[in-house]
Motif scaffolding. Structure first.
Motif, PDB file in Angstrom:
ATOM      1  N   GLY A   1       0.826  -1.190   0.000  1.00  0.00           N
ATOM      2  CA  GLY A   1       0.000   0.000   0.000  1.00  0.00           C
ATOM      3  C   GLY A   1       0.863   1.242   0.000  1.00  0.00           C
ATOM      4  O   GLY A   1       2.088   1.161   0.004  1.00  0.00           O
ATOM      5  N   ASP A   2       0.210   2.392   0.015  1.00  0.00           N
ATOM      6  CA  ASP A   2       0.922   3.666  -0.007  1.00  0.00           C
ATOM      7  C   ASP A   2       0.882   4.283   1.385  1.00  0.00           C
ATOM      8  O   ASP A   2       0.015   3.984   2.194  1.00  0.00           O
ATOM      9  N   GLY A   3       1.833   5.151   1.660  1.00  0.00           N
ATOM     10  CA  GLY A   3       1.882   5.837   2.941  1.00  0.00           C
ATOM     11  C   GLY A   3       3.219   6.507   3.152  1.00  0.00           C
ATOM     12  O   GLY A   3       3.826   7.013   2.205  1.00  0.00           O
TER      13      GLY A   3
ATOM     14  N   ALA B   1      -7.664   9.144  -2.135  1.00  0.00           N
ATOM     15  CA  ALA B   1      -6.609  10.065  -2.548  1.00  0.00           C
ATOM     16  C   ALA B   1      -5.797  10.299  -1.276  1.00  0.00           C
ATOM     17  O   ALA B   1      -6.374  10.444  -0.190  1.00  0.00           O
ATOM     18  N   ILE B   2      -4.480  10.315  -1.398  1.00  0.00           N
ATOM     19  CA  ILE B   2      -3.619  10.482  -0.229  1.00  0.00           C
ATOM     20  C   ILE B   2      -2.829  11.768  -0.378  1.00  0.00           C
ATOM     21  O   ILE B   2      -2.062  11.921  -1.325  1.00  0.00           O
ATOM     22  N   GLU B   3      -3.041  12.679   0.556  1.00  0.00           N
ATOM     23  CA  GLU B   3      -2.299  13.939   0.575  1.00  0.00           C
ATOM     24  C   GLU B   3      -1.257  13.848   1.681  1.00  0.00           C
ATOM     25  O   GLU B   3      -1.593  13.935   2.860  1.00  0.00           O
ATOM     26  N   LYS B   4      -0.005  13.651   1.286  1.00  0.00           N
ATOM     27  CA  LYS B   4       1.077  13.473   2.252  1.00  0.00           C
ATOM     28  C   LYS B   4       1.603  14.821   2.737  1.00  0.00           C
ATOM     29  O   LYS B   4       1.646  15.784   1.980  1.00  0.00           O
ATOM     30  N   GLN B   5       1.996  14.850   4.002  1.00  0.00           N
ATOM     31  CA  GLN B   5       2.598  16.036   4.601  1.00  0.00           C
ATOM     32  C   GLN B   5       4.099  16.015   4.330  1.00  0.00           C
ATOM     33  O   GLN B   5       4.663  14.966   4.035  1.00  0.00           O
ATOM     34  N   PRO B   6       4.770  17.151   4.481  1.00  0.00           N
ATOM     35  CA  PRO B   6       6.229  17.164   4.311  1.00  0.00           C
ATOM     36  C   PRO B   6       6.888  16.228   5.324  1.00  0.00           C
ATOM     37  O   PRO B   6       6.407  16.091   6.454  1.00  0.00           O
ATOM     38  N   ILE B   7       7.964  15.592   4.905  1.00  0.00           N
ATOM     39  CA  ILE B   7       8.667  14.681   5.804  1.00  0.00           C
ATOM     40  C   ILE B   7       9.551  15.479   6.762  1.00  0.00           C
ATOM     41  O   ILE B   7       9.863  16.636   6.515  1.00  0.00           O
TER      42      ILE B   7
ATOM     43  N   ASP C   1      10.755  15.735  11.289  1.00  0.00           N
ATOM     44  CA  ASP C   1      10.515  15.312  12.666  1.00  0.00           C
ATOM     45  C   ASP C   1       9.022  15.217  12.950  1.00  0.00           C
ATOM     46  O   ASP C   1       8.252  16.075  12.530  1.00  0.00           O
ATOM     47  N   VAL C   2       8.636  14.161  13.686  1.00  0.00           N
ATOM     48  CA  VAL C   2       7.236  13.933  14.017  1.00  0.00           C
ATOM     49  C   VAL C   2       7.085  13.567  15.490  1.00  0.00           C
ATOM     50  O   VAL C   2       7.999  13.019  16.105  1.00  0.00           O
ATOM     51  N   VAL C   3       5.905  13.878  16.027  1.00  0.00           N
ATOM     52  CA  VAL C   3       5.565  13.561  17.413  1.00  0.00           C
ATOM     53  C   VAL C   3       4.417  12.564  17.394  1.00  0.00           C
ATOM     54  O   VAL C   3       3.386  12.800  16.737  1.00  0.00           O
ATOM     55  N   ALA C   4       4.581  11.463  18.118  1.00  0.00           N
ATOM     56  CA  ALA C   4       3.573  10.405  18.164  1.00  0.00           C
ATOM     57  C   ALA C   4       2.228  10.943  18.639  1.00  0.00           C
ATOM     58  O   ALA C   4       2.144  11.671  19.624  1.00  0.00           O
ATOM     59  N   GLY C   5       1.178  10.578  17.902  1.00  0.00           N
ATOM     60  CA  GLY C   5      -0.177  10.953  18.268  1.00  0.00           C
ATOM     61  C   GLY C   5      -0.549  12.381  17.938  1.00  0.00           C
ATOM     62  O   GLY C   5      -1.674  12.800  18.198  1.00  0.00           O
ATOM     63  N   LYS C   6       0.389  13.158  17.368  1.00  0.00           N
ATOM     64  CA  LYS C   6       0.123  14.575  17.122  1.00  0.00           C
ATOM     65  C   LYS C   6       0.412  15.030  15.688  1.00  0.00           C
ATOM     66  O   LYS C   6      -0.422  15.664  15.062  1.00  0.00           O
ATOM     67  N   THR C   7       1.589  14.736  15.165  1.00  0.00           N
ATOM     68  CA  THR C   7       1.997  15.273  13.862  1.00  0.00           C
ATOM     69  C   THR C   7       1.288  14.550  12.716  1.00  0.00           C
ATOM     70  O   THR C   7       1.414  13.333  12.573  1.00  0.00           O
ATOM     71  N   PRO C   8       0.550  15.280  11.885  1.00  0.00           N
ATOM     72  CA  PRO C   8      -0.103  14.649  10.734  1.00  0.00           C
ATOM     73  C   PRO C   8       0.932  14.094   9.741  1.00  0.00           C
ATOM     74  O   PRO C   8       1.927  14.748   9.449  1.00  0.00           O
ATOM     75  N   LEU C   9       0.674  12.866   9.257  1.00  0.00           N
ATOM     76  CA  LEU C   9       1.511  12.269   8.210  1.00  0.00           C
ATOM     77  C   LEU C   9       0.847  12.427   6.848  1.00  0.00           C
ATOM     78  O   LEU C   9       1.484  12.776   5.871  1.00  0.00           O
ATOM     79  N   PHE C  10      -0.448  12.101   6.799  1.00  0.00           N
ATOM     80  CA  PHE C  10      -1.179  12.248   5.552  1.00  0.00           C
ATOM     81  C   PHE C  10      -2.683  12.314   5.816  1.00  0.00           C
ATOM     82  O   PHE C  10      -3.145  11.941   6.889  1.00  0.00           O
ATOM     83  N   THR C  11      -3.392  12.826   4.823  1.00  0.00           N
ATOM     84  CA  THR C  11      -4.847  12.883   4.869  1.00  0.00           C
ATOM     85  C   THR C  11      -5.383  11.967   3.791  1.00  0.00           C
ATOM     86  O   THR C  11      -4.880  11.964   2.666  1.00  0.00           O
ATOM     87  N   LEU C  12      -6.397  11.194   4.152  1.00  0.00           N
ATOM     88  CA  LEU C  12      -7.062  10.306   3.205  1.00  0.00           C
ATOM     89  C   LEU C  12      -8.378  10.929   2.805  1.00  0.00           C
ATOM     90  O   LEU C  12      -9.133  11.380   3.671  1.00  0.00           O
ATOM     91  N   ILE C  13      -8.667  10.916   1.522  1.00  0.00           N
ATOM     92  CA  ILE C  13      -9.924  11.436   1.010  1.00  0.00           C
ATOM     93  C   ILE C  13     -10.574  10.324   0.199  1.00  0.00           C
ATOM     94  O   ILE C  13      -9.964   9.810  -0.754  1.00  0.00           O
ATOM     95  N   SER C  14     -11.787   9.942   0.596  1.00  0.00           N
ATOM     96  CA  SER C  14     -12.470   8.840  -0.126  1.00  0.00           C
ATOM     97  C   SER C  14     -12.712   9.247  -1.574  1.00  0.00           C
ATOM     98  O   SER C  14     -12.981  10.409  -1.865  1.00  0.00           O
ATOM     99  N   ARG C  15     -12.610   8.282  -2.458  1.00  0.00           N
ATOM    100  CA  ARG C  15     -12.822   8.549  -3.889  1.00  0.00           C
ATOM    101  C   ARG C  15     -14.281   8.443  -4.242  1.00  0.00           C
ATOM    102  O   ARG C  15     -15.044   7.778  -3.661  1.00  0.00           O
TER     103      ARG C  15
END
Length: 159
Positions: A37-39, A137-143, A145-159
């Motif tokens: 899958g993608d991510g 549709a997957i909208e990825k955030q910039p790569i 540093d990330v914080v667990a439970g807080k920093t968004p990685l990506f948004t999913l939008i149903s097709r």
């Protein structure tokens, strides 16, 4: 235009503290070539994995090295702690939830010994993938540093 209003979306946050990296840079073709899958992936800085989204825990692998969550909009999220960690046979991987549990972002799912993974596994990088990515549709955030439970990685939008 009206169809856009009926689309559902969900934000997936980082399940780990660390640094987010592109899925294509994961040193395993199964993930890098998006066969599962993608991510994105996270290079962890500690041994705690939290829920990246509200949903139901649908699978915890017997060795506790990976788990799956199904979200409210039907996304299937797989978190695979490290690479080739299945060979560790669950050593120092402890699940804090069970299959069927409902979780919210930030709930602790699995704790593991990061130093042992560094010693025994192929890599510590942890892929976070949408196994049914063709439905979103997957909208990825910039790569970075990330914080667990807080920093968004990506948004999913149903097709």
């Amino acid at each position: 235009m009206f169809k856009k209003w009926f689309k559902k979306e969900e934000t997936i946050v980082s399940p780990l503290n660390g640094a987010a990296v592109a899925i294509e840079s994961v040193p395993d073709p199964t993930f890098a070539e998006k066969m599962v899958g993608d991510g994105l992936a996270v290079e962890p800085t500690d041994g705690q994995v939290v829920a990246p989204v509200a949903g139901k825990v649908v699978q915890i692998f017997p060795t506790n090295h990976a788990f799956g969550i199904e979200t409210a909009i039907g996304a299937e999220i797989l978190i695979h702690i490290g690479l080739e960690t299945v060979g560790m046979k669950g050593e120092r991987f402890t699940a804090r939830v069970k299959e069927g549990d409902t979780v919210k972002p930030g709930d602790v799912i699995i704790e593991f010994d990061l130093s042992l993974v560094k010693e025994k596994a192929a890599h510590t990088v942890t892929p976070i993938v949408v196994t049914n990515a063709d439905q979103f549709a997957i909208e990825k955030q910039p790569i970075g540093d990330v914080v667990a439970g807080k920093t968004p990685l990506f948004t999913l939008i149903s097709r």
